[in-house]
Enzyme design. Sequence first.
Site: not given
Length: 247
Positions: A86, A113, A151, A166
């Site tokens: 993150p 963590e 993909r 896309d």
Amino acid sequence: MKIDVITLFPPLVESVLAYGVVTRAKDRSLILQTWNPREFAKNRSQTVDDKSYGGGPGMVMKYQPLYDCLQAIKAQNQGQIIYLSPQGRLLNQKKIIDWSTQDSLILLSGRYEGIDERLIENCVDEEWSLGDYVISGGELAAMVVIDAIARLLPQVLGNEDSASQDSFMNGLLDYPHYTRPDVTNGVKVPSVLLEGNHANIERWRIKQALGRTWLRRPELLDQLELSKAEQQLLDEFIAEFNKQECD
Ligand SMILES: C[S@@+](CC[C@H](N)C(=O)[O-])C[C@H]1O[C@@H](n2cnc3c(N)ncnc32)[C@H](O)[C@@H]1O
């Protein structure tokens, strides 16, 4: 392409190629190999985590099993080591396209963590995040990366064009799509799509893609240099939108 994934849950990551169009990648253009750092732990109970120095809640993934695991992978894969985290940069289609052109990649999934900071400093080339939220482990993030890459690989999507049209592939969001019936719940498909004039359909689609991007993700437009024709289509869309808002 070869993707090696370090994970405490190999079957979870492997399941990414078990469903839908990306299953084709497995047979044609992608080799996915998972590595469990537990198998590289030196103690008898194969511990891969320990308490955090300084105290506080949660465990931390230990350096040694991850390092040894990485060395084993590095002996056969020279690709970049990506830590899904993150705290990394926000993942985008540009990065996915870049990775899809590489011969190999190594994805590192954290748990608990996170992982001992020294491993990140010594071994990780780049940190990338799915978004500004925290999930329980890097596996889902690695699976997102694998699916998005798969993909784009040759012979994976049925229609080779569908990836190129896309969202984000040309810097814009995709135009709206409709399927039969032409009227549902009293709402009609835009008439231009039923008239069979391909030039008009193309013009409408470009205009919708530009307009949608302007409405939903205006910052994407700042990164593009629109042609005169595109700018004209966007101006038309904005004028029609503003008129609708006033009516
Ligand atoms: C519970 S998280 C650890 C979060 C960490 N303590 C923090 O706040 O930055 C465990 C693992 O999930 C993965 N992870 C969590 N959120 C993610 C995200 N937004 N993008 C990519 N990976 C993520 C990472 O691999 C991380 O090591």
